[in-house]
Every structure is written in structure tokens, then in C-alpha cells.
Design a protein around this motif. Structure first.
Motif, PDB file in Angstrom:
ATOM      1  N   GLY A  62       0.831  -1.213   0.000  1.00 17.25           N
ATOM      2  CA  GLY A  62       0.000   0.000   0.000  1.00 17.25           C
ATOM      3  C   GLY A  62       0.858   1.253   0.000  1.00 17.25           C
ATOM      4  N   PHE A  63       1.654   1.439  -1.071  1.00 18.46           N
ATOM      5  CA  PHE A  63       2.625   2.544  -1.065  1.00 18.46           C
ATOM      6  C   PHE A  63       1.994   3.902  -1.345  1.00 18.46           C
ATOM      7  N   GLY A  64       0.689   3.951  -1.618  1.00 22.76           N
ATOM      8  CA  GLY A  64       0.030   5.246  -1.850  1.00 22.76           C
ATOM      9  C   GLY A  64       0.637   5.939  -3.057  1.00 22.76           C
ATOM     10  N   GLY A  65       1.234   7.103  -2.860  1.00 23.97           N
ATOM     11  CA  GLY A  65       1.852   7.844  -3.971  1.00 23.97           C
ATOM     12  C   GLY A  65       3.268   7.394  -4.281  1.00 23.97           C
ATOM     13  N   GLY A  66       3.825   6.492  -3.502  1.00 19.07           N
ATOM     14  CA  GLY A  66       5.138   5.918  -3.806  1.00 19.07           C
ATOM     15  C   GLY A  66       6.334   6.736  -3.332  1.00 19.07           C
ATOM     16  N   GLU A  67       6.086   7.772  -2.513  1.00 18.66           N
ATOM     17  CA  GLU A  67       7.212   8.615  -2.069  1.00 18.66           C
ATOM     18  C   GLU A  67       8.187   7.814  -1.214  1.00 18.66           C
ATOM     19  N   HIS A  68       7.646   7.056  -0.272  1.00 20.61           N
ATOM     20  CA  HIS A  68       8.508   6.258   0.605  1.00 20.61           C
ATOM     21  C   HIS A  68       9.230   5.175  -0.202  1.00 20.61           C
ATOM     22  N   LEU A  69       8.514   4.523  -1.075  1.00 13.13           N
ATOM     23  CA  LEU A  69       9.091   3.442  -1.888  1.00 13.13           C
ATOM     24  C   LEU A  69      10.281   3.961  -2.701  1.00 13.13           C
ATOM     25  N   ALA A  70      10.070   5.086  -3.381  1.00 16.99           N
ATOM     26  CA  ALA A  70      11.126   5.635  -4.246  1.00 16.99           C
ATOM     27  C   ALA A  70      12.315   6.122  -3.416  1.00 16.99           C
ATOM     28  N   ALA A  71      12.021   6.756  -2.280  1.00 17.12           N
ATOM     29  CA  ALA A  71      13.122   7.271  -1.450  1.00 17.12           C
ATOM     30  C   ALA A  71      13.946   6.117  -0.877  1.00 17.12           C
ATOM     31  N   GLN A  72      13.278   5.057  -0.432  1.00 17.75           N
ATOM     32  CA  GLN A  72      14.030   3.909   0.103  1.00 17.75           C
ATOM     33  C   GLN A  72      14.844   3.232  -1.002  1.00 17.75           C
ATOM     34  N   ALA A  73      14.281   3.178  -2.207  1.00 17.92           N
ATOM     35  CA  ALA A  73      15.018   2.568  -3.324  1.00 17.92           C
ATOM     36  C   ALA A  73      16.262   3.398  -3.646  1.00 17.92           C
ATOM     37  N   ALA A  74      16.118   4.715  -3.620  1.00 18.58           N
ATOM     38  CA  ALA A  74      17.270   5.578  -3.916  1.00 18.58           C
ATOM     39  C   ALA A  74      18.343   5.444  -2.834  1.00 18.58           C
ATOM     40  N   ARG A  75      17.909   5.328  -1.591  1.00 19.79           N
ATOM     41  CA  ARG A  75      18.862   5.218  -0.475  1.00 19.79           C
ATOM     42  C   ARG A  75      19.529   3.851  -0.390  1.00 19.79           C
ATOM     43  N   ASN A  76      18.875   2.841  -0.952  1.00 19.81           N
ATOM     44  CA  ASN A  76      19.341   1.453  -0.788  1.00 19.81           C
ATOM     45  C   ASN A  76      19.515   0.784  -2.147  1.00 19.81           C
ATOM     46  N   PRO A  77      20.487   1.228  -2.935  1.00 22.66           N
ATOM     47  CA  PRO A  77      20.619   0.703  -4.304  1.00 22.66           C
ATOM     48  C   PRO A  77      20.950  -0.782  -4.365  1.00 22.66           C
ATOM     49  N   ASP A  78      21.432  -1.357  -3.262  1.00 22.08           N
ATOM     50  CA  ASP A  78      21.769  -2.788  -3.280  1.00 22.08           C
ATOM     51  C   ASP A  78      20.580  -3.686  -2.959  1.00 22.08           C
ATOM     52  N   VAL A  79      19.437  -3.066  -2.714  1.00 19.58           N
ATOM     53  CA  VAL A  79      18.228  -3.815  -2.356  1.00 19.58           C
ATOM     54  C   VAL A  79      17.238  -3.704  -3.512  1.00 19.58           C
ATOM     55  N   THR A  80      16.432  -4.746  -3.729  1.00 20.90           N
ATOM     56  CA  THR A  80      15.298  -4.623  -4.654  1.00 20.90           C
ATOM     57  C   THR A  80      14.036  -4.453  -3.831  1.00 20.90           C
ATOM     58  N   LEU A  81      13.265  -3.429  -4.163  1.00 20.67           N
ATOM     59  CA  LEU A  81      11.999  -3.188  -3.460  1.00 20.67           C
ATOM     60  C   LEU A  81      10.836  -3.548  -4.357  1.00 20.67           C
ATOM     61  N   ILE A  82       9.884  -4.295  -3.801  1.00 18.09           N
ATOM     62  CA  ILE A  82       8.622  -4.537  -4.496  1.00 18.09           C
ATOM     63  C   ILE A  82       7.575  -3.654  -3.826  1.00 18.09           C
ATOM     64  N   GLY A  83       6.857  -2.899  -4.624  1.00 12.41           N
ATOM     65  CA  GLY A  83       5.766  -2.086  -4.091  1.00 12.41           C
ATOM     66  C   GLY A  83       4.440  -2.588  -4.624  1.00 12.41           C
TER      67      GLY A  83
END
Ligand code: SAM
Length: 228
Positions: A62-83
């Protein structure tokens, strides 16, 4: 590997999600649905590739507008995030953030997180975020809350030992509800640090759009539960 054991067969339920129709979107969003989403959709093949990469896999429900998802992805390039997000315009907004940030480590499931949770291999996720989930405050609607004993069991199955679930809410009754159910689960611990800091945003938290609206009946509450 036999036909039944291939990832695509194992994750068959994911194929049943209806495609969001891009014609319902603004033109800029529609073009991202047509061009970007097919490359990053959390379908069987893309999830299989992410798992095979050996990178940590995080899930935001439930990422809503995706702000948190995108920010965490930018901060953690070695991780894959599924939203996961069934809300059409939210997916469009997340695609815009992903395109603007040129993020290569995000997969998007435009739909319900529950079938995905159930179809991921056991112990495949390192982190799950469920931030400011729909509170369903009326007692007769509580059964619609995402946090239920069944979803906590699904989190436990999909998480690695030591993996975490971050649950945040600004509704006091939902905080109590979630705490009661996680504490009743044999699969999760609530570490002392999270117990003492539950009313402070964790250092790695990114403020969400819904959080800024302050629509709840209490200050934001953050619980980090750890898979035993
Ligand atoms: C109150 S909003 C919060 C959005 C975002 N996390 C934030 O804090 O801004 C809850 C979101 O959860 C999404 N949602 C509800 N049920 C869901 C489900 N079963 N799977 C994935 N997302 C879901 C809704 O569409 C909605 O966007």
C-alpha cells in the motif's frame, strides 16, 4: 527443474491480476504505464530474476503515492523493493518518481499484496513496510484491516529469520489492534528498542503522503517487529 517447480508455475496466482487500463489515466501517466510498467512489473519473471540476483528483497504494501518506496530505493541501491498498490493514480505517481529518480531497483505490483505474499517463496523477504494502512476505524469494518492473524502468518512465512515488519499508523485503535496480534504471534519479537521508541519515527523512515495529512486520532506510531 520440473514444469510444476518452475517459478512461473509457482507464482501463477500473480498472473490473475487484471491489467490496469492506461486509458483511464492522464496522458503523461498513461505513457509511463505503457512504457515503464512492463519493464518493472512484479510479474513472475521479474520477481524470479530479483530473487535469483541474491539481493535483499523488501516489500512495501500500500505505497500510496510511492514517495517512501522511491526514497528507500534511492537510499538502498543494493536492495530490490517490491511495491504493491491497487490504487491506479498511486501507481501512476510511483512510476513518475521511479522515472524521475532513474531507479532500477523497484518492481511494482499494481494490485493486492496478499496473493503476492502467499506466492513468494518462503523466507524470501528481508523487510516488509506497511505504513499508515487504511484504518477502518468503525468496529463493523475492523475485519477489513490489512493486519489480521492470517496476514501476520503470511508475513512470517515470506520473511527470513531476522527480517522485519514495520507497521505505522496514526489511529490509536489500529496501533493496539496490530500490537495485540503481533504479540500473539509465535513468529515475531518486538525488540526493546522499538518498544521504547514507538512514538518516534525511526531514523531510516521517510515521511509518507498520508502521514503528513494527519487524519488519524493520535500522533504517528511506529512498530518494528522481528521475525524469529
Ligand atoms: C491510507 S493509504 C496510505 C498510503 C501510503 N502508505 C502513505 O502512507 O501515504 C493505504 C493504502 O493501502 C492501499 N491498500 C489497501 N489494501 C491493500 C492491499 N490489500 N494490498 C496493497 N495495498 C493496499 C490503498 O490503496 C491505499 O493506497
Amino acid at each position: 527443474m520440473s514444469e510444476e517447480n518452475t517459478p512461473s508455475a509457482e507464482w501463477g496466482p500473480m498472473r490473475s491480476f487484471g491489467r490496469i487500463k492506461s486509458r483511464k489515466l492522464k496522458p503523461q501517466q498513461a505513457s509511463l504505464f505503457d512504457t515503464l510498467l512492463p519493464r518493472i512489473e512484479a510479474n513472475d519473471a521479474h520477481v524470479a530474476a530479483a530473487l535469483a540476483s541474491g539481493r535483499d528483497l523488501w516489500l512495501e504494501i500500500g505505497f500510496g503515492g510511492g514517495e517512501h518506496l522511491a526514497a528507500q530505493a534511492a537510499r538502498n541501491p543494493d536492495v530490490t523493493l517490491i511495491g504493491c498498490e491497487p490504487f491506479l493514480n498511486g501507481v501512476g505517481s510511483a512510476l513518475r518518481h521511479i522515472a524521475d529518480g532513474d531507479l532500477k531497483n523497484v518492481l511494482i505490483l499494481p494490485g493486492d499484496a496478499r496473493p503476492l505474499l502467499d506466492s513468494l517463496p518462503e523466507a524470501s523477504l528481508s523487510r516488509i513496510f506497511i505504513l499508515f494502512a487504511d484504518p477502518w476505524p468503525k468496529a463493523r469494518h475492523n475485519k477489513r484491516r490489512f493486519i489480521q492473524a492470517e496476514t501476520i502468518a503470511a508475513f512470517a512465512r515470506a520473511l527470513k529469520p531476522g527480517g522485519t515488519v514495520r507497521f505505522a499508523t496514526d489511529w490509536a485503535d489500529y496501533a493496539d489492534w496490530a500490537l495485540e496480534r503481533f504479540l500473539a504471534s509465535p513468529d515475531f519479537n518486538w525488540p526493546a528498542q522499538s518498544q521504547s521508541d514507538w512514538n518516534t519515527a525511526p531514523a531510516d523512515h521517510v515521511t509518507t503522503r498520508y502521514e503528513t495529512k494527519g487524519l488519524g486520532d493520535c500522533a504517528p506510531v511506529f512498530f518494528d517487529f522481528v521475525r524469529k
